[in-house]
Design an enzyme around this catalytic site. Sequence first.
Site, PDB file in Angstrom:
ATOM      1  N   THR A  69       0.834  -1.192   0.000  1.00 11.97           N
ATOM      2  CA  THR A  69       0.000   0.000   0.000  1.00 11.97           C
ATOM      3  C   THR A  69       0.874   1.248   0.000  1.00 11.97           C
ATOM      4  OG1 THR A  69      -1.945   1.008   1.009  1.00 11.97           O
ATOM      5  CG2 THR A  69      -0.397  -0.046   2.532  1.00 11.97           C
ATOM      6  N   LYS A  73       3.025   1.368  -4.163  1.00  8.96           N
ATOM      7  CA  LYS A  73       2.336   0.638  -5.240  1.00  8.96           C
ATOM      8  C   LYS A  73       3.040   0.754  -6.592  1.00  8.96           C
ATOM      9  CE  LYS A  73      -2.230   0.508  -3.167  1.00  8.96           C
ATOM     10  NZ  LYS A  73      -3.668   0.768  -3.315  1.00  8.96           N
ATOM     11  N   ASP A 109      -6.788  -3.823  -7.026  1.00  2.00           N
ATOM     12  CA  ASP A 109      -7.567  -2.613  -6.721  1.00  2.00           C
ATOM     13  C   ASP A 109      -8.664  -2.384  -7.761  1.00  2.00           C
ATOM     14  OD1 ASP A 109      -6.254  -1.811  -4.389  1.00  2.00           O
ATOM     15  OD2 ASP A 109      -4.725  -0.707  -5.484  1.00  2.00           O
ATOM     16  N   GLY A 133      -2.315   6.803  -7.959  1.00  6.56           N
ATOM     17  CA  GLY A 133      -2.341   5.366  -8.217  1.00  6.56           C
ATOM     18  C   GLY A 133      -3.751   4.795  -8.121  1.00  6.56           C
ATOM     19  N   LEU A 215     -13.141   6.167  -1.784  1.00  5.64           N
ATOM     20  CA  LEU A 215     -12.101   5.182  -1.441  1.00  5.64           C
ATOM     21  C   LEU A 215     -11.462   5.473  -0.086  1.00  5.64           C
ATOM     22  CD1 LEU A 215     -10.194   4.403  -4.766  1.00  5.64           C
ATOM     23  CD2 LEU A 215     -12.321   3.471  -3.895  1.00  5.64           C
TER      24      LEU A 215
HETATM   25  P1  ATR Z   1      -2.679   7.342  -4.414  1.00  7.90           P
HETATM   26  O1  ATR Z   1      -1.612   6.558  -5.079  1.00  7.90           O
HETATM   27  O2  ATR Z   1      -3.157   6.758  -3.125  1.00  7.90           O
HETATM   28  O3  ATR Z   1      -3.810   7.685  -5.329  1.00  7.90           O
HETATM   29  P2  ATR Z   1      -1.288   9.854  -4.757  1.00  7.90           P
HETATM   30  O4  ATR Z   1      -0.624   9.340  -5.978  1.00  7.90           O
HETATM   31  O5  ATR Z   1      -0.477  10.604  -3.744  1.00  7.90           O
HETATM   32  O6  ATR Z   1      -1.975   8.698  -3.922  1.00  7.90           O
HETATM   33  O7  ATR Z   1      -2.524  10.733  -5.221  1.00  7.90           O
HETATM   34  C1  ATR Z   1      -3.255  11.517  -4.347  1.00  7.90           C
HETATM   35  C2  ATR Z   1      -4.401  12.180  -5.096  1.00  7.90           C
HETATM   36  O8  ATR Z   1      -5.132  13.005  -4.177  1.00  7.90           O
HETATM   37  C3  ATR Z   1      -3.950  13.096  -6.224  1.00  7.90           C
HETATM   38  O9  ATR Z   1      -4.926  13.054  -7.239  1.00  7.90           O
HETATM   39  C4  ATR Z   1      -3.919  14.459  -5.532  1.00  7.90           C
HETATM   40  O10 ATR Z   1      -4.024  15.561  -6.396  1.00  7.90           O
HETATM   41  P3  ATR Z   1      -2.695  16.212  -7.057  1.00  7.90           P
HETATM   42  O11 ATR Z   1      -2.313  15.316  -8.210  1.00  7.90           O
HETATM   43  O12 ATR Z   1      -3.136  17.558  -7.488  1.00  7.90           O
HETATM   44  O13 ATR Z   1      -1.659  16.244  -5.970  1.00  7.90           O
HETATM   45  C5  ATR Z   1      -5.151  14.341  -4.689  1.00  7.90           C
HETATM   46  N1  ATR Z   1      -5.203  15.291  -3.569  1.00  7.90           N
HETATM   47  C6  ATR Z   1      -4.497  15.256  -2.419  1.00  7.90           C
HETATM   48  N2  ATR Z   1      -4.826  16.295  -1.614  1.00  7.90           N
HETATM   49  C7  ATR Z   1      -5.771  17.015  -2.280  1.00  7.90           C
HETATM   50  C8  ATR Z   1      -6.522  18.197  -1.997  1.00  7.90           C
HETATM   51  N3  ATR Z   1      -6.389  18.864  -0.855  1.00  7.90           N
HETATM   52  N4  ATR Z   1      -7.411  18.617  -2.917  1.00  7.90           N
HETATM   53  C9  ATR Z   1      -7.583  17.964  -4.084  1.00  7.90           C
HETATM   54  N5  ATR Z   1      -6.909  16.824  -4.417  1.00  7.90           N
HETATM   55  C10 ATR Z   1      -6.015  16.362  -3.534  1.00  7.90           C
END
Ligand code: ATR
Length: 269
Positions: A69, A73, A109, A133, A215
Site C-alpha cells: 500500500t 504501489k 484494486d 495510483g 475510497l
Molecule cells: P494514491 O496513489 O493513493 O492515489 P497519490 O498518488 O499521492 O496517492 O494521489 C493523491 C491524489 O489526491 C492526487 O490526485 C492528488 O491531487 P494532485 O495530483 O493535485 O496532488 C489528490 N489530492 C491530495 N490532496 C488534495 C486536496 N487537498 N485537494 C484535491 N486533491 C487532492
Amino acid sequence: MSAEPATRRLAVLGQPIAHSRSPAMHNAALAELGMDGEWSYEAIEVGPDRFEQRVRAMPEEGFVGANVTVPHKGSALAVADSLSETAREIGAANTLSFDEGEVHAENTDAGGFLAALPESVSGARALVLGAGGAGRAVVWALVREGAEVGVWNRTALRSQHLCEELGGHPVAEPDPGAYELIVNTTTVGLEGEDPFSELPLRSAAFGSGQTVVDLVYGREPTALVEAAAAAGAAVIDGIEVLVQQGALSFQIWTGREPPLDAMRAAARA
Ligand code: ATR
C-alpha cells in the site's frame, strides 16, 4: 517424526501501516476457513528506502505473498520479476506473490473496485476525482467496463496524462449533478478535509439516481459518504472496496474462496 510445517506468512507493507484494517480482515478470513494454524498475516512498516530490500528478503522468511500500500504501489512494479497485464497497464501493483524466490505483481484494486459496485457501469456517465495510483486503477476499470469516464484532478496536467494513457477525458469544471457515478480516489477526507471545499462537488447536486464511491476510509463515515447518503444517493465506502480487493488477493495466495462476510465484519470492527 515429521517436522512441523512452516507457517505460510502473508503481510501488508506500507508507511504508515498501523491504521491498516488488512491484518484483522485477512486473519479473520484464515480463521473462518480453519487455516489460521498454517497461515498468518501481519503488518510491516517499511519506508521507500528499504522497500526493495524488504521484499527481496521475504521469500526466505516464509512469506508466500504480500499486499502493498501507500507509498509503494509503483515501486512494487519495479521490484517484480513478472507482472500481470492489469498491473502493467495500470502502472501500479497492490499484490505480490512469491514463488521459488521470484516476485510476481498483480493489481486487485481495479477488480475490487468493480466488485464493490452494485450494478454494471457499461454506458454510465462516471466522474473520477484524482489521478494518483488509486485513480489510475479506477479509470482503467471503468474504461474497460464501457463507462463514459471524466477525470478531474487538482493538478490538471496529471489527469491529462492519465487519460492519454488509460482513456477517459479530462474535465476542468465538472457538473457533479450530470454523473451517475462519482468516485473519490483523492486523499481528501483522510485527515478530515472538507470534500466540498477541496473537490468540485456540491452536496445539493447529489440525488437518488447516483452512486457515490469514496475510497477514503476511517473510523467514522467520511463527510462525503454522509452527505451523499443524506441526499439519497447509493453509497459505497472505502472499507467495502478494501474488502473486495483483499478478497481477490486472498484468492490469489490461498486458492480458496474468500469468506466475504467474515472479512467485512473484521474490517468494520
Ligand atoms: P494514491 O496513489 O493513493 O492515489 P497519490 O498518488 O499521492 O496517492 O494521489 C493523491 C491524489 O489526491 C492526487 O490526485 C492528488 O491531487 P494532485 O495530483 O493535485 O496532488 C489528490 N489530492 C491530495 N490532496 C488534495 C486536496 N487537498 N485537494 C484535491 N486533491 C487532492
